[in-house]
Scaffold this active site. Structure first.
Site, short mmCIF file in Angstrom:
data_model
loop_
_atom_site.label_atom_id
_atom_site.label_comp_id
_atom_site.label_asym_id
_atom_site.label_seq_id
_atom_site.Cartn_x
_atom_site.Cartn_y
_atom_site.Cartn_z
N ARG A 1 6.41 10.39 4.93
CA ARG A 1 5.01 10.19 4.56
C ARG A 1 4.15 11.42 4.86
NH1 ARG A 1 2.50 4.46 5.56
NH2 ARG A 1 3.94 4.14 3.84
N TRP B 1 0.85 -1.19 0.00
CA TRP B 1 0.00 0.00 0.00
C TRP B 1 0.89 1.25 0.00
CZ3 TRP B 1 -1.21 2.91 4.87
CH2 TRP B 1 -2.09 3.95 4.65
N SER C 1 -0.33 -0.93 9.39
CA SER C 1 0.24 0.26 10.04
C SER C 1 0.67 0.02 11.49
CB SER C 1 -0.73 1.44 9.98
OG SER C 1 -0.05 2.65 10.17
N TYR D 1 -4.84 -0.26 -4.79
CA TYR D 1 -3.53 0.35 -4.58
C TYR D 1 -2.95 0.80 -5.93
CZ TYR D 1 -3.68 -1.84 0.08
OH TYR D 1 -4.04 -2.25 1.35
N ALA E 1 2.34 2.96 12.89
CA ALA E 1 1.54 4.19 12.86
C ALA E 1 2.04 5.14 11.78
CB ALA E 1 1.53 4.87 14.23
#
Length: 336
Positions: free
Chosen positions: A228, A21, A206, A54, A209
């Site tokens: 990110r 992803w 995740s 994706y 996180a």
């Protein structure tokens, strides 16, 4: 690399699973993506997670090409269906029979395989009768195009209803794929207990996180260039909920805990989710092969109970635990 059973089934998956992803087909060039997959294989990862949405199907193609030539029986390949794909017409979204049947064929073609090990409902479709959805999934299994089925970001009540229908139809719903990390624990109160009761495992996404638990984001400072949080393709929207100074300050306080265990902060974060006995695997992504090589070292780590309690004390009230957040974040209708 350690492996765990997925739900109440005989299928074993690598407890660290490679996911693409926000990377393959978008952030990461194909050559680098292939290098990351090779690093995953070299580290003993056998399970790979992707989805048709994706990079609007491109990620599946990249993963399929990266795995070409590998012994298919030695891999566990997961993909998902729900979000809009292709030209995004009125039936290019959701969990209708039409979209599921067409989507599985497209996914198999892009992945270069005759079947996927796990086919997952990427979200709950409030506009399609659940009976229609589960019948279509059952038919996909009976056709040999998927071995097992799972869901992603469903509430405990939705998992229970879907599991009951799957059982009636003679197929195995064995997995749930929620967001789960030290900072985001909304599945612990309802989804995890329900899943344990039904024989469903979590494959969590995740666990770091969105990079916050690496400690690279610091309170009072702008996000690092190229992180990110600066990615306008979608990553920035996902990570911003954690970019509060109170959260970032607590995360920095985890550094001594990681050091005492001789782990990086990322390894600590991945190892932490794997302490939950209902978690079958933690999904890691990567833009560079060395990230894979480092993060897989979390496999097999046992964190002492007193250290788990210490982590809770360090993070305190910045942890999100409200089970209602799963339903709040779910689409109320299909995306246009």
């Amino acid at each position: 690399m350690e492996h765990r059973y997925l739900g109440n089934s005989g299928l074993k998956i690598s407890e660290i699973t490679y996911g693409n992803w926000l990377t393959h087909g978008s952030q990461v060039e194909n050559e680098a993506a292939r290098a990351c997959v090779r690093a995953a294989l070299d580290a003993g990862i056998t399970s790979f997670d992707t989805a048709d949405v994706y990079a609007n199907t491109a990620a599946e193609t990249v993963l399929g090409e990266a795995l070409r030539g590998e012994r298919r029986e030695s891999l566990e390949i997961f993909t998902k269906v729900y979000w809009p794909t292709g030209p995004k017409g009125p039936n290019d979204v959701g969990l209708s029979r039409k979209h599921i049947m067409e989507s599985i064929n497209g996914s198999l073609r892009r992945l270069g395989t005759d079947y996927v090990d796990l086919y997952q409902a990427h979200r709950f479709d409030a506009e399609t009768p659940l009976e229609e959805t589960m019948q279509a999934f059952a038919d996909v299994v009976r056709q040999g195009k998927a071995l097992y089925i799972g869901v992603s970001e469903w509430t405990a009540e939705q998992i229970r209803a879907g599991h009951a229908l799957a059982r009636e139809l003679g197929v195995q719903l064995i997995s749930s794929q929620p967001q789960y990390s030290m900072l985001w624990r909304v599945v612990e109160a309802e989804v995890v207990p329900t899943s344990r009761e039904l024989g469903v495992s979590q494959i969590v996404w995740s666990p770091i996180a969105q990079g916050v638990l690496t400690g690279k984001y610091r309170p009072g400072q702008p996000p690092p260039a190229g992180s990110r949080a600066t990615d306008e393709k979608g990553g920035a929207d996902m990570v911003k909920r954690f970019l509060r100074d109170d959260v970032l300050t607590r995360v920095q306080d985890l550094a001594p805990v990681a050091a005492e265990l001789e782990l990086t902060m990322a390894q600590l974060a991945v190892a932490w989710v794997l302490q939950n006995d209902n978690v079958a695997a933690a999904i890691i992504g990567a833009s560079r092969p060395e990230q894979v090589t480092e993060n897989v070292k979390a496999s097999g780590v046992r964190i002492p109970a007193e250290v788990m309690e210490r982590i809770d004390g360090v993070l305190g009230d910045v942890v999100e635990t409200d089970p209602a957040r799963t339903a709040e974040n779910a689409p109320k209708r299909r995306p246009a």
